[in-house]
Motif scaffolding. Structure first.
Motif, PDB file in Angstrom:
ATOM      1  N   ALA A   4       1.340  -1.365   0.480  1.00 24.08           N
ATOM      2  CA  ALA A   4      -0.338  -0.143   0.095  1.00 24.08           C
ATOM      3  C   ALA A   4       0.765   1.398  -0.370  1.00 24.08           C
ATOM      4  CB  ALA A   4      -0.954  -0.025   0.730  1.00 24.08           C
ATOM      5  N   ASP A   5       2.194   0.983  -0.575  1.00 22.13           N
ATOM      6  CA  ASP A   5       2.593   1.993  -0.504  1.00 22.13           C
ATOM      7  C   ASP A   5       3.957   2.427  -1.593  1.00 22.13           C
ATOM      8  OD1 ASP A   5       5.354   4.037   0.029  1.00 22.13           O
ATOM      9  OD2 ASP A   5       5.649   3.383   1.739  1.00 22.13           O
ATOM     10  N   VAL A   6       3.572   3.438  -2.229  1.00 17.98           N
ATOM     11  CA  VAL A   6       4.363   3.058  -3.257  1.00 17.98           C
ATOM     12  C   VAL A   6       5.352   2.981  -3.857  1.00 17.98           C
ATOM     13  CG1 VAL A   6       4.473   5.625  -4.216  1.00 17.98           C
ATOM     14  CG2 VAL A   6       3.142   4.259  -6.322  1.00 17.98           C
ATOM     15  N   ASN A   7       6.461   2.822  -2.807  1.00 20.42           N
ATOM     16  CA  ASN A   7       7.605   2.828  -3.040  1.00 20.42           C
ATOM     17  C   ASN A   7       7.779   1.799  -3.229  1.00 20.42           C
ATOM     18  OD1 ASN A   7       8.474   5.540  -2.793  1.00 20.42           O
ATOM     19  ND2 ASN A   7       7.697   5.275  -0.926  1.00 20.42           N
ATOM     20  N   THR A   8       7.370   0.713  -3.033  1.00 21.35           N
ATOM     21  CA  THR A   8       7.080  -0.647  -2.715  1.00 21.35           C
ATOM     22  C   THR A   8       7.040  -1.554  -4.911  1.00 21.35           C
ATOM     23  OG1 THR A   8       7.027  -1.225  -0.385  1.00 21.35           O
ATOM     24  CG2 THR A   8       6.496  -2.888  -2.219  1.00 21.35           C
ATOM     25  N   THR A   9       6.367  -0.749  -4.747  1.00 24.31           N
ATOM     26  CA  THR A   9       4.784  -1.429  -5.914  1.00 24.31           C
ATOM     27  C   THR A   9       6.393  -1.027  -6.969  1.00 24.31           C
ATOM     28  OG1 THR A   9       3.822  -0.015  -6.039  1.00 24.31           O
ATOM     29  CG2 THR A   9       3.007  -2.039  -5.241  1.00 24.31           C
ATOM     30  N   MET A  10       6.954   0.410  -6.997  1.00 22.76           N
ATOM     31  CA  MET A  10       7.380   1.308  -8.128  1.00 22.76           C
ATOM     32  C   MET A  10       8.799   0.331  -8.080  1.00 22.76           C
ATOM     33  SD  MET A  10       7.734   2.967 -10.838  1.00 22.76           S
ATOM     34  CE  MET A  10       6.805   4.730 -10.967  1.00 22.76           C
ATOM     35  N   GLY A  11       9.057  -0.414  -6.428  1.00 19.11           N
ATOM     36  CA  GLY A  11      10.343  -0.972  -7.144  1.00 19.11           C
ATOM     37  C   GLY A  11      10.446  -2.262  -7.689  1.00 19.11           C
ATOM     38  N   LEU A  12       9.293  -3.241  -6.992  1.00 25.92           N
ATOM     39  CA  LEU A  12       8.825  -4.160  -8.436  1.00 25.92           C
ATOM     40  C   LEU A  12       8.773  -4.088 -10.042  1.00 25.92           C
ATOM     41  CD1 LEU A  12       7.001  -5.820  -5.137  1.00 25.92           C
ATOM     42  CD2 LEU A  12       9.330  -6.567  -5.682  1.00 25.92           C
ATOM     43  N   ALA A  13       8.018  -3.227 -10.046  1.00 27.97           N
ATOM     44  CA  ALA A  13       7.709  -2.830 -11.512  1.00 27.97           C
ATOM     45  C   ALA A  13       8.682  -2.195 -11.838  1.00 27.97           C
ATOM     46  CB  ALA A  13       6.428  -1.986 -11.430  1.00 27.97           C
ATOM     47  N   LEU A  14      10.118  -1.896 -11.231  1.00 22.45           N
ATOM     48  CA  LEU A  14      11.284  -1.325 -11.789  1.00 22.45           C
ATOM     49  C   LEU A  14      11.971  -2.294 -12.198  1.00 22.45           C
ATOM     50  CD1 LEU A  14      11.886   2.197 -10.108  1.00 22.45           C
ATOM     51  CD2 LEU A  14      11.681   1.782 -13.042  1.00 22.45           C
ATOM     52  N   ILE A  15      12.198  -3.404 -10.961  1.00 17.28           N
ATOM     53  CA  ILE A  15      13.239  -4.763 -11.696  1.00 17.28           C
ATOM     54  C   ILE A  15      12.328  -5.521 -12.939  1.00 17.28           C
ATOM     55  CG2 ILE A  15      13.494  -7.226 -10.761  1.00 17.28           C
ATOM     56  CD1 ILE A  15      13.181  -5.889  -8.043  1.00 17.28           C
ATOM     57  N   THR A  16      11.702  -5.402 -12.978  1.00 19.44           N
ATOM     58  CA  THR A  16      10.337  -5.882 -14.420  1.00 19.44           C
ATOM     59  C   THR A  16      10.808  -5.205 -15.556  1.00 19.44           C
ATOM     60  OG1 THR A  16       8.798  -6.564 -12.943  1.00 19.44           O
ATOM     61  CG2 THR A  16       8.164  -6.266 -15.329  1.00 19.44           C
ATOM     62  N   PHE A  17      10.884  -3.731 -15.020  1.00 19.08           N
ATOM     63  CA  PHE A  17      10.918  -2.860 -16.391  1.00 19.08           C
ATOM     64  C   PHE A  17      12.708  -3.378 -17.080  1.00 19.08           C
ATOM     65  CE2 PHE A  17      13.205   0.995 -17.986  1.00 19.08           C
ATOM     66  CZ  PHE A  17      11.886   0.879 -19.059  1.00 19.08           C
ATOM     67  N   PHE A  18      13.345  -3.355 -16.050  1.00 18.66           N
ATOM     68  CA  PHE A  18      14.799  -3.626 -16.234  1.00 18.66           C
ATOM     69  C   PHE A  18      15.345  -4.917 -16.678  1.00 18.66           C
ATOM     70  CE2 PHE A  18      15.248   0.326 -13.654  1.00 18.66           C
ATOM     71  CZ  PHE A  18      16.485   0.843 -14.740  1.00 18.66           C
ATOM     72  N   MET A  19      14.215  -5.802 -15.819  1.00 18.88           N
ATOM     73  CA  MET A  19      14.529  -7.551 -16.673  1.00 18.88           C
ATOM     74  C   MET A  19      14.211  -7.642 -18.084  1.00 18.88           C
ATOM     75  SD  MET A  19      12.596  -9.952 -13.314  1.00 18.88           S
ATOM     76  CE  MET A  19      12.907 -11.321 -14.425  1.00 18.88           C
ATOM     77  N   ILE A  20      12.940  -7.147 -18.177  1.00 16.36           N
ATOM     78  CA  ILE A  20      12.189  -6.529 -19.780  1.00 16.36           C
ATOM     79  C   ILE A  20      13.599  -6.602 -20.904  1.00 16.36           C
ATOM     80  CG2 ILE A  20      10.951  -5.821 -20.992  1.00 16.36           C
ATOM     81  CD1 ILE A  20       8.837  -5.289 -19.583  1.00 16.36           C
ATOM     82  N   HIS A  21      14.045  -5.470 -20.683  1.00 19.30           N
ATOM     83  CA  HIS A  21      14.865  -5.048 -21.379  1.00 19.30           C
ATOM     84  C   HIS A  21      16.289  -4.945 -21.956  1.00 19.30           C
ATOM     85  CE1 HIS A  21      12.426  -1.836 -23.054  1.00 19.30           C
ATOM     86  NE2 HIS A  21      11.959  -1.559 -21.267  1.00 19.30           N
ATOM     87  N   PHE A  22      16.165  -6.146 -20.611  1.00 16.54           N
ATOM     88  CA  PHE A  22      18.335  -6.668 -20.169  1.00 16.54           C
ATOM     89  C   PHE A  22      17.538  -7.918 -21.165  1.00 16.54           C
ATOM     90  CE2 PHE A  22      20.953  -9.869 -18.227  1.00 16.54           C
ATOM     91  CZ  PHE A  22      22.106  -9.377 -17.833  1.00 16.54           C
TER      92      PHE A  22
END
Lengths: 267, 231
Positions: free
Chosen positions: B103-121
């Motif tokens: 329920a904190d945007v910092n947590t979800t954004m962190g996880l979403a950024l991992i996904t984002f970098f995984m996609i491109h890497f």
């Protein structure tokens, strides 16, 4: 002589109120606007319920199973209604704008605009409801293939939520971090830009409905041929990404109006 | 988020504010580590009890990964499994009177950024950098800015889909509990009788249904996006 310039009269009338009263009144209007999104889940879940009834007649033995899938899909279709409710409740019970420093008119418009942005929720509601109906239908026609088809329904519905999510983001920015509030120039331009940022997001209705249709068709296709699930998902998501573009235009314009407004510099 | 619904600050270390989000994440991590330790302490050829359940879970995650991403990408299963188990625990934390870290945007954004970098890497790793970047010029070169913006929109929608659902439930539940307490106080009853039973169906929808579903959707979308970038 009556002053015939209504807009000026109206603005002067607005500014005759106390700042806090102005914001509270605007929050009430914003909360009302946000709830318009309820149109979507209503239509969508109604469609899903109709398909549920149909599925029961097609396959009376498996009706319990298809009803479960209908309820699952209807639960997802409720999301945009819930998000709108949350924005309305924040405006009513935890309004961060009351304590906000800055121009009263701009803050008031932020509250209305946050509500207007949430209207986009109509789209995902209708679209996900359609997907839910198709999921229910697929489960009744081919009960063995219902697992992969339900999975496609979930995925497609999640993507169809995207424009509703963008609206939520804009509404939250308007309420908690509107960069325009502290602007010291041209109140009327800034207030109008804030309103525009919310209105732009209404575009989200389209992608929501369209992606939901794609999700429904993907579900149907998977129900027929579960073996090709991954190919169907790829085609569906590619198409949904294209359907998202207009929603992204709206998001970009909305963000530009708030964070890099060219109009303010023209004065 | 301020305005009464944000995470409380628990303590400060050298000027860094540590919120409930962080402490609750630690609690969940500690429980998961303890669980993993207990579940793998006495592994046997013929599984019994807890080991049975864990094997079922691990097996299910591997099957799901193979089915969604293809057999050649089975190596992602440990990450996906960790993500899924953490998210389910985090989203269900509301049932145990902990503020869900999600329920904190910092947590979800962190996880979403991992996904984002995984996609491109992994997209670049599998296809080669040149060929991967060429993909942004499809179907016509004119689409380049649009393609870039839609790539950037992926982590935003991923993170806020999870955050919006969980924080929405949190806000509605906290208002409901406040309202029920208010009714009790109005009637002059000091024992919280209204808070028993009435919130249960709402807990079922917001915490259990939405929580588990959103964990599943987040993991599924991560798998689909990464495997699409690689194929």
């Amino acid at each position: 002589m009556e002053n015939t310039n209504f807009i000026v009269t109206f603005l002067n009338w607005l500014l005759s109120f106390d700042k806090k009263a102005l914001i509270l009144g605007a929050s009430a209007i914003g909360a009302g606007f946000a709830m318009i999104a309820g149109i979507g889940p209503g239509i969508g879940q109604g469609y899903a319920a109709g398909k549920g009834a149909e599925a029961t007649s097609v396959n009376p033995k498996g009706s319990k199973h298809s009803t479960m899938i209908m309820l699952l899909g209807a639960g997802i279709a409720e999301t945009s209604g819930i998000l709108s409710l949350v924005i309305a409740l924040i405006l009513l019970f935890g309004n961060p704008l009351i304590k906000q420093d800055g121009d009263g008119l701009i803050i008031a418009v932020s509250a209305i605009s946050a509500g207007i942005a949430m209207i986009a929720g109509i789209g995902p509601g209708i679209g996900q409801g359609y997907a839910a109906g198709k999921g229910c239908e697929a489960a009744s026609i081919n009960p063995d293939g219902s697992r992969p088809s339900t999975l496609v329904m979930l995925l497609g519905s999640a993507v169809a939520q995207t424009s509703g999510i963008f609206s939520l983001v804009i509404a939250l920015i308007l309420m908690y971090a509107n960069p325009l509030v502290t602007g010291h120039q041209a109140t009327i331009v800034v207030a109008a830009s804030t309103l525009g940022a919310g209105i732009a997001m209404i575009a989200g209705i389209g992608p929501g409905v369209g992606q939901g249709y794609a999700a429904g068709k993907g579900t149907e296709a998977t129900g027929r041929r579960p073996k090709y699930q991954s190919n169907i998902i790829k085609t569906m998501i590619l198409g949904q990404a294209v359907a998202q573009t207009t929603g992204i235009y709206a998001l970009v314009i909305s963000l530009v109006l708030m964070f890099a407004n060219p109009l303010v510099k023209l004065l | 988020m301020e305005g009464g619904f944000g995470p409380k600050i628990v303590f400060e270390i050298a000027g860094i504010k540590v919120t409930e989000t962080v402490t609750n994440t630690w609690i969940i991590m500690a429980l998961l580590i303890l669980f993993s330790f207990l579940a793998t302490r006495k592994l046997e050829q013929m599984p019994k009890g807890l080991q049975n359940f864990v094997e079922l879970l691990v097996d299910g995650i591997y099957k799901l990964t193979a089915q969604t991403m293809g057999k050649d990408k089975i190596g992602f299963a440990p990450y996906i499994g960790t993500l899924l188990i953490y998210l389910v625990c985090a989203n269900l934390a509301g049932l145990f009177a902990l503020r869900p870290p999600t329920a904190d945007v910092n947590t979800t954004m962190g996880l979403a950024l991992i996904t984002f970098f995984m996609i491109h890497f992994f997209g670049m790793k599998r296809k080669g950098v040149g060929k991967y970047l060429k993909g942004f010029l499809d179907p016509i070169p004119l689409m380049l800015p649009m393609n870039i913006i839609s790539e950037l929109a992926t982590p935003i929608s991923l993170s806020f889909r999870l955050f919006g659902n969980i924080v929405g439930g949190l806000i509605i539940m906290s208002l409901l509990y406040g309202g029920l307490a208010g009714i009790g106080a109005k009637l002059g009853i000091m024992i919280p009788i209204f808070q028993v039973g009435i919130p249960v169906p709402l807990h079922l929808y917001f915490d259990v249904f939405a929580g588990v579903l959103q964990s599943f959707i987040f993991s599924m979308l991560t798998m689909v996006f990464v495997s699409m970038a690689m194929d």
